[in-house]
Design an enzyme around this catalytic site. Structure first.
Site, PDB file in Angstrom:
ATOM      1  CD  GLU A  87      -6.179   1.251 -10.148  1.00 40.96           C
ATOM      2  OE1 GLU A  87      -6.197   2.022 -10.680  1.00 40.96           O
ATOM      3  OE2 GLU A  87      -7.062   0.196 -10.576  1.00 40.96           O
ATOM      4  N   GLY A 143       0.435   2.271  -6.285  1.00 40.63           N
ATOM      5  CA  GLY A 143       1.643   3.366  -5.335  1.00 40.63           C
ATOM      6  C   GLY A 143       2.365   3.668  -6.843  1.00 40.63           C
ATOM      7  CB  SER A 144       5.304   5.154  -8.167  1.00 46.15           C
ATOM      8  OG  SER A 144       6.376   4.108  -7.778  1.00 46.15           O
ATOM      9  CB  VAL A 145       4.381   4.307 -13.398  1.00 49.01           C
ATOM     10  CG1 VAL A 145       4.415   3.168 -14.383  1.00 49.01           C
ATOM     11  CG2 VAL A 145       2.987   5.151 -13.323  1.00 49.01           C
ATOM     12  N   PRO A 146       7.244   3.250 -11.377  1.00 49.15           N
ATOM     13  CG  PRO A 146       7.919   4.689 -11.344  1.00 49.15           C
ATOM     14  CD  PRO A 146       7.295   4.601 -11.099  1.00 49.15           C
ATOM     15  CB  THR A 147       6.444   0.504  -7.156  1.00 50.80           C
ATOM     16  OG1 THR A 147       7.709   1.515  -6.453  1.00 50.80           O
ATOM     17  CG2 THR A 147       6.709  -0.429  -5.769  1.00 50.80           C
ATOM     18  CE  LYS A 154       5.852  -2.460   1.606  1.00 43.13           C
ATOM     19  NZ  LYS A 154       6.349  -1.299   2.591  1.00 43.13           N
ATOM     20  CB  SER A 200     -13.491   9.209  -6.945  1.00 46.03           C
ATOM     21  OG  SER A 200     -12.583   8.164  -6.478  1.00 46.03           O
ATOM     22  CB  CYS A 224      -2.671   8.986  -7.710  1.00 48.66           C
ATOM     23  SG  CYS A 224      -4.950   8.399  -6.793  1.00 48.66           S
ATOM     24  CB  SER A 273      -0.850   0.248   1.091  1.00 51.72           C
ATOM     25  OG  SER A 273      -0.688  -0.127   2.410  1.00 51.72           O
TER      26      SER A 273
HETATM   27  P1  NAD Z   1       5.877   4.027  -3.716  1.00 52.69           P
HETATM   28  O1  NAD Z   1       5.336   2.931  -5.196  1.00 52.69           O
HETATM   29  O2  NAD Z   1       7.059   5.075  -3.725  1.00 52.69           O
HETATM   30  O3  NAD Z   1       5.204   2.451  -2.595  1.00 52.69           O
HETATM   31  C1  NAD Z   1       4.307   2.082  -2.915  1.00 52.69           C
HETATM   32  C2  NAD Z   1       4.363   0.889  -1.984  1.00 52.69           C
HETATM   33  O4  NAD Z   1       5.371   0.096  -2.146  1.00 52.69           O
HETATM   34  C3  NAD Z   1       5.511   1.394  -0.569  1.00 52.69           C
HETATM   35  O5  NAD Z   1       4.664   0.251   0.873  1.00 52.69           O
HETATM   36  C4  NAD Z   1       6.467   1.227  -0.829  1.00 52.69           C
HETATM   37  O6  NAD Z   1       7.531   0.490   0.390  1.00 52.69           O
HETATM   38  C5  NAD Z   1       6.593  -0.449  -2.060  1.00 52.69           C
HETATM   39  N1  NAD Z   1       7.816  -0.671  -2.669  1.00 52.69           N
HETATM   40  C6  NAD Z   1       9.003   0.162  -2.855  1.00 52.69           C
HETATM   41  N2  NAD Z   1       9.440  -0.142  -3.560  1.00 52.69           N
HETATM   42  C7  NAD Z   1       9.547  -1.797  -3.829  1.00 52.69           C
HETATM   43  C8  NAD Z   1       9.646  -2.328  -4.239  1.00 52.69           C
HETATM   44  N3  NAD Z   1      10.828  -2.875  -4.734  1.00 52.69           N
HETATM   45  N4  NAD Z   1       8.993  -4.384  -4.322  1.00 52.69           N
HETATM   46  C9  NAD Z   1       7.786  -4.168  -3.246  1.00 52.69           C
HETATM   47  N5  NAD Z   1       7.251  -2.853  -2.914  1.00 52.69           N
HETATM   48  C10 NAD Z   1       7.651  -1.236  -2.810  1.00 52.69           C
HETATM   49  O7  NAD Z   1       3.722   5.372  -4.231  1.00 52.69           O
HETATM   50  P2  NAD Z   1       4.111   5.771  -2.983  1.00 52.69           P
HETATM   51  O8  NAD Z   1       5.069   6.757  -2.803  1.00 52.69           O
HETATM   52  O9  NAD Z   1       3.876   5.478  -1.114  1.00 52.69           O
HETATM   53  O10 NAD Z   1       2.795   6.682  -3.470  1.00 52.69           O
HETATM   54  C11 NAD Z   1       1.841   7.859  -4.398  1.00 52.69           C
HETATM   55  C12 NAD Z   1       1.791   6.963  -5.646  1.00 52.69           C
HETATM   56  O11 NAD Z   1       0.699   6.246  -5.097  1.00 52.69           O
HETATM   57  C13 NAD Z   1       1.531   7.816  -7.053  1.00 52.69           C
HETATM   58  O12 NAD Z   1       2.189   7.781  -7.550  1.00 52.69           O
HETATM   59  C14 NAD Z   1       0.512   8.048  -6.542  1.00 52.69           C
HETATM   60  O13 NAD Z   1      -0.046   8.617  -7.818  1.00 52.69           O
HETATM   61  C15 NAD Z   1       0.029   6.541  -6.388  1.00 52.69           C
HETATM   62  N6  NAD Z   1      -0.777   6.216  -5.624  1.00 52.69           N
HETATM   63  C16 NAD Z   1      -2.135   5.950  -7.426  1.00 52.69           C
HETATM   64  C17 NAD Z   1      -3.295   5.664  -6.597  1.00 52.69           C
HETATM   65  C18 NAD Z   1      -5.010   5.335  -7.921  1.00 52.69           C
HETATM   66  O14 NAD Z   1      -5.629   4.403  -7.505  1.00 52.69           O
HETATM   67  N7  NAD Z   1      -4.361   5.150  -8.979  1.00 52.69           N
HETATM   68  C19 NAD Z   1      -3.971   5.806  -5.502  1.00 52.69           C
HETATM   69  C20 NAD Z   1      -3.137   6.551  -4.710  1.00 52.69           C
HETATM   70  C21 NAD Z   1      -1.358   6.416  -5.458  1.00 52.69           C
END
Ligand code: NAD
Length: 555
Positions: A306, A278-282, A225, A505, A340, A200
């Site tokens: 997402e 979370g983010s696109v790269p992750t 996690k 939303s 997001c 998350s």
């Molecule tokens: P993030 O990708 O940095 O982290 C998300 C989660 O992934 C965290 O728990 C992090 O510790 C974990 N993580 C990081 N590297 C990992 C790996 N290699 N393997 C497994 N887990 C890993 O994102 P963030 O900064 O927490 O959140 C912001 C991002 O989330 C923004 O890009 C935002 O647009 C997106 N977001 C999207 C939505 C949606 O519904 N589309 C909603 C909320 C946030």
């Protein structure tokens, strides 16, 4: 309680099972007005948590476990305050969590869905009632949210996720195939076989609860996690689920280093799904890990993600200026642009720009950025952490140094006490500047002013200039333009708004998610979301002996 299969068997052939759908409503959003009881309760919770450091262990197999890898969650608007002390699970502990979850799988999956749903209804009631103020305070202090932003997230949205998902899960049992005598057919909504990893983000307490909760509701066991920077609120949600009756092994609470967690869960042959926000790269990284290790798995892991957005406000010359200005201030700056769905690029016709600009600048001056706990007039607070602050600072420096860009308001930042960034409005001469294409996740909106007659070109530009497809808004009074824009922007946004802001939303009203690189568009908050977490079994039972193998045409 009768299982659905037994119910069907008791029915005469041709009889349609009667089912009254469970009625659920959206949780009312409280106002926290002066003198209200909710305001009083929240103030007390905030006072209690002020300066407090919550101890958050890993919870594996129902036991609290501490490792030596101690970490802290800092308060974004006062980074000298350690909000939570927690530890990272190591590889062995993550594997232990996977095994503990797997050991609980069969019993949990076989439990009637009505019983599982009751736990989530109970958790929703706890958050709606006695645990509301505590969870809001954790979200405000830990993630830097204002009262209303915490309320729409940690209370309203999370309660709605739990209640609507539970309703949909129970209603789903009544979606059954037709039966032709002398056989009866049924569908069993089994969970996925294995475990689901929930990963998350920091920015919504509700999302953590939903990512772990929805698969669990459907009979899955989950290894969760949580985000390092939402730890206190995530742990509180976890404790509430246990208090509501969730058996200890069903969700394992596993704070850990992201990359190590990703590596470890994708090593297990029992990985059945990843529920990620979370983010696109992750997300891309996790997807690549899964494909690299595909031959290991007993089942194709289901990947739901997402991710980010580059959300737009398109303004037509027929737009209502008040809606544009108010909608943009809220969408771009609420929660410091860390949604997001936040508006981060805007396209305005030259004929309207002077007035829109004047109003935007006037309103921007009134925005209070500060400590959301001590001052309830704060509109938004600090950004989440030093990494985020540094990233946003780079974008401001880019705007300061680029000849195409002019910062027309804001642009200052200060991380002495907390990670504060001013609400910033930037004007660009180049609609293809990186600032119009990449996600920023901070309180910055960039405006491109276009010749009003060229609006169709601009709609195509919006559609093609970023790879995202999350949210977007069209502001126009002209119905033909709305229809035209809706067609051109059909794939530009999973959540599309007309004469409203691109954020906000509501569960069951605007199910959320986007496609393209914004994610797998599974529409959290909608009725189909839970289908991602079930692996249905079709069952045919024949009630007469099978008397021959030859077909009539053979005689
Ligand atoms: P993030 O990708 O940095 O982290 C998300 C989660 O992934 C965290 O728990 C992090 O510790 C974990 N993580 C990081 N590297 C990992 C790996 N290699 N393997 C497994 N887990 C890993 O994102 P963030 O900064 O927490 O959140 C912001 C991002 O989330 C923004 O890009 C935002 O647009 C997106 N977001 C999207 C939505 C949606 O519904 N589309 C909603 C909320 C946030």
């Amino acid at each position: 309680m009768l299982g659905i299969r037994r119910l069907l068997l008791t029915c005469r052939p041709g009889f349609r099972l009667q089912h009254t759908a469970i009625a659920v409503k959206n949780e009312p959003i409280l106002e926290f007005k002066q003198g209200s009881s909710e305001r009083q309760a929240l103030k007390e919770a905030l006072n209690e948590q002020k300066g407090q450091t919550l101890e958050v262990p890993c919870v594996i197999g129902g036991e609290s476990v501490w490792t030596n890898e101690i970490q802290y969650q800092l308060c974004p608007f006062n980074h000298s305050h350690k909000v939570a002390k927690f530890c990272y699970a190591d590889k062995d502990l993550i594997n232990k969590a996977i095994n503990a979850a797997l050991s609980a799988h069969r019993e949990w999956d076989l439990k009637p869905v009505e019983d599982r749903a009751q736990i989530f209804f109970k958790a929703a009631d706890l958050i709606s009632g006695s645990r509301r103020a505590e969870l809001l305070a954790r979200t405000m202090i830990g993630q830097g949210k204002t009262v209303i932003q915490a309320e729409i997230d940690a209370a309203a949205e999370l309660i709605d996720f739990f209640r609507f998902n539970a309703k949909h899960a129970v209603d789903l049992q009544h979606e059954q195939p037709i039966s032709e005598p002398p056989s009866t057919n049924s569908t069993l909504y089994r969970s996925l076989e294995g475990f689901v990893a929930a990963v998350s983000p920091f920015n919504f307490t509700a999302i953590g609860g939903n990512l772990a909760g929805a698969p669990a509701l459907m009979g899955n066991v989950v290894v969760w996690k949580p985000s390092d920077t939402a730890m206190a609120a995530s742990y509180t949600v976890y404790k509430i689920l246990l208090e509501a009756g969730l058996p200890p092994n069903v969700i394992q609470f596993v704070p850990s280093d992201g990359p190590l967690f990703g590596e470890t869960i994708t090593e297990s042959e029992h990985l059945a799904g990843i529920n990620f926000t979370g983010s696109v790269p992750t997300f891309k990284h996790l997807w690549k890990l899964v494909s690299k290790k595909l031959d290991k798995y007993r089942t194709f892991p289901r990947l739901s993600g997402e991710c980010g957005g580059k959300n737009f406000h398109f303004v037509h010359k027929s737009a209502d200026i008040g809606s544009v200005v108010n909608g943009t201030i809220r969408s771009a700056f609420e929660y410091g642009g860390q949604k997001c769905s936040a508006c981060s690029r805007m396209y305005v016709p030259d004929s309207l720009w002077p007035e829109i600009k004047k109003n935007l600048l006037e309103e921007q001056k009134k925005i209070k950025v500060g400590n959301p706990v001590d001052d309830f007039e704060t509109f938004f607070s600090a950004v989440i952490d030093n990494k985020s602050f540094a990233r946003i600072k780079k974008w401001i420096e880019h705007a300061q140094s680029s000849p195409n860009l002019t910062i027309i308001s804001g642009g200052k930042y200060d991380d002495n006490i907390g990670y504060f960034v001013e609400p910033s409005i930037i004007e660009t001469k180049d609609p293809q500047d990186p600032i119009m294409k990449e996600e920023i996740f901070g309180p910055i909106v960039t405006v491109y002013v276009y010749p009003e007659t060229k609006y169709q070109e601009i709609l195509h530009l919006i559609d093609t200039s970023t790879p995202y497809g999350l949210t977007g808004s069209v502001f126009a009074q002209d119905e033909n333009v709305i229809a035209e824009a809706s067609k051109i922007l059909r794939y530009s946004a999973g959540n599309f708004y007309i004469n409203d802001k691109s954020t906000g939303s509501v569960v069951a009203q605007q199910p959320f998610g986007g496609a393209r690189i914004s994610g797998t568009n599974d529409k959290a908050g909608g009725p189909h979301y839970i289908l991602r977490w079930t692996s249905p079994q079709s069952v045919k039972e024949t009630h007469v002996p099978l008397t021959k193998w030859r077909y009539p045409y053979m005689d």
